[in-house]
Enzyme design. Sequence first.
Site, PDB file in Angstrom:
ATOM      1  N   TYR A 197     -41.249  81.538  61.625  1.00 23.82           N
ATOM      2  CA  TYR A 197     -41.987  81.973  60.440  1.00 23.82           C
ATOM      3  C   TYR A 197     -43.249  82.683  60.919  1.00 23.82           C
ATOM      4  O   TYR A 197     -44.203  82.034  61.347  1.00 23.82           O
ATOM      5  CB  TYR A 197     -42.308  80.734  59.622  1.00 23.82           C
ATOM      6  CG  TYR A 197     -43.008  80.952  58.319  1.00 23.82           C
ATOM      7  CD1 TYR A 197     -42.301  80.870  57.128  1.00 23.82           C
ATOM      8  CD2 TYR A 197     -44.366  81.178  58.263  1.00 23.82           C
ATOM      9  CE1 TYR A 197     -42.945  81.024  55.915  1.00 23.82           C
ATOM     10  CE2 TYR A 197     -45.008  81.339  57.055  1.00 23.82           C
ATOM     11  CZ  TYR A 197     -44.304  81.254  55.880  1.00 23.82           C
ATOM     12  OH  TYR A 197     -44.939  81.404  54.693  1.00 23.82           O
TER      13      TYR A 197
ATOM     14  N   THR B  84     -44.187  79.270  49.342  1.00 27.55           N
ATOM     15  CA  THR B  84     -44.071  79.227  47.887  1.00 27.55           C
ATOM     16  C   THR B  84     -43.658  77.826  47.431  1.00 27.55           C
ATOM     17  O   THR B  84     -43.958  77.425  46.311  1.00 27.55           O
ATOM     18  CB  THR B  84     -43.036  80.268  47.418  1.00 27.55           C
ATOM     19  OG1 THR B  84     -43.432  81.548  47.929  1.00 27.55           O
ATOM     20  CG2 THR B  84     -42.954  80.340  45.910  1.00 27.55           C
TER      21      THR B  84
ATOM     22  N   LYS C 192     -38.698  85.619  60.616  1.00 25.10           N
ATOM     23  CA  LYS C 192     -39.176  86.118  59.318  1.00 25.10           C
ATOM     24  C   LYS C 192     -40.492  86.805  59.608  1.00 25.10           C
ATOM     25  O   LYS C 192     -41.472  86.161  59.979  1.00 25.10           O
ATOM     26  CB  LYS C 192     -39.362  84.912  58.391  1.00 25.10           C
ATOM     27  CG  LYS C 192     -40.032  85.155  57.061  1.00 25.10           C
ATOM     28  CD  LYS C 192     -40.056  83.832  56.281  1.00 25.10           C
ATOM     29  CE  LYS C 192     -40.913  83.881  55.036  1.00 25.10           C
ATOM     30  NZ  LYS C 192     -42.348  84.053  55.320  1.00 25.10           N
TER      31      LYS C 192
END
Lengths: 298, 298
Positions: free
Chosen positions: B135, B47, B163
């Site tokens: 990630y 993001t 994550k």
Amino acid sequence: MRLFHGLSAFPLTPADASGRVDTEAQGRLLDPLCAAGVDSIGLLGSTGIYAYLTREERLRAVRAAVARVGGRTPLLVGIGALRTDQAQGLARDAADAGADALLLAPVSYTPLTQGEVYEHVRAVARATDLPICLYNNPGTTHFTFGRELIERLAGLEAVAAVKMPLPADGDFAGELTALRCRTALSIGYSGDWGAADALLAGADAWYSVVAGLLPRLALSLVRAARAGDEVEVRRIDERCRPLWDTFRTFGSLRVMYVLQDLLALGTAEPPRPLLPLGDADRERIAEALAPLRAGEAG
Amino acid sequence: MRLFHGLSAFPLTPADASGRVDTEAQGRLLDPLCAAGVDSIGLLGSTGIYAYLTREERLRAVRAAVARVGGRTPLLVGIGALRTDQAQGLARDAADAGADALLLAPVSYTPLTQGEVYEHVRAVARATDLPICLYNNPGTTHFTFGRELIERLAGLEAVAAVKMPLPADGDFAGELTALRCRTALSIGYSGDWGAADALLAGADAWYSVVAGLLPRLALSLVRAARAGDEVEVRRIDERCRPLWDTFRTFGSLRVMYVLQDLLALGTAEPPRPLLPLGDADRERIAEALAPLRAGEAG
């Protein structure tokens, strides 16, 4: 138009561990391609590790290639980048350095929409006067061109060709007919293990990884297909089968680094995180290469 | 360990058309996150458009964020890059600038093997003393961590958290149990529309996109889950459903640019080739946002 027809050979771009291109080693890979008579060279394609090189190094590679090739063979230069302004800058660099055409991959991180890729290509097309080959390779760019998008993009004057992935259903003839009904694009394929079928079905070009190191082998396949000699095409393809199998198992890029070493054409390693293949895998590639070496003697 | 627990908010990184980060505008997005009391800030995540920014701009963004946040909230900084040496450089930059932890996405072009990603993470882990959150987001990195790889990586001292993407079968409890049997990692999830289920199943953290602009809304969901109030969690999640639907339809990043504008928190546009959404789509997002705005007043 030799550029987007026949055999386009995609060489490795030799670079050191920091990503600095060894232009002299690159030249030693380009000379045999020119001598063999490939129709074009696809510099800085996926096999030419464009995604792992800075803009500066990509420009150095193009300048050195233009100087080395000296007009003997047209140069198609990969200008893919995540940002539109980056791709425009790379296009201008390639044009200024003397490239003959551009290969534009819609590289993505955030998945892109069809409309975004249309605007991306349009913006990059405006940056130079060079013709563009669309690079349709969902396996690396993670973007899939819809047929409508290809048709829309074919309406841009600069867009002259498309490099397609092998059709999932194997129906080359159907795909070629459908695209030719609606566009005047040159239609070529990548995925060396499908080249025989693509060429026999009448594809305009083969964007070939193996031709980057074994150009005479690849040319023999293209010429047999052009002559309509299906038996010979199948014979060559069958001889290559063990090599194609290693391409599919390890990824053609990793195999190319082993092949250049086995052929004594270079010693560069892949950019980390890509790792050189281990001994057992190299042995398997050496066995697949053995029967294919004879024809390469220049 | 507040870093990898509770709510991690992922703000946009405002940048101009050339990719220059507007550090003042970034600061205006960070202040409300600190004030609301999120557990950590995920700077330069997907993001935060890390993939579209140069190393220099990423460093400017981290330095400015450290100065602005001033220790109020831990900063987790995205250091994903295609090359291992680039990711190492970004890790050192983030550490030198004062980041608290690193978020490492195995970005790929040529598809990577499990072994290559292991060596990549190991090399990056050696570059600094900061803890690392893996990630795992195949939708953008195009790499899928196998469970064995996660277990191997958990053996590296620096690797403290993962994550995860939402499990395809929706079985959060099963996945959490399996990972906890074999690792001591903090396990968090991204994919805001699955956060309610993830938190109710006992996930350690929610790596949240919406929290980058609506931190109090996201905190209310986390706190209800922590209190074991499933009815309240479901009520909040249900109110968010129309917004989640826009995330899934347009991609959460494109929606965030509309939200910042609707909330008068910024006017930056997405990096091209990503395009701003059109009027009809913006209207739909405005309608989804309307019932959620009340709770944000600081």
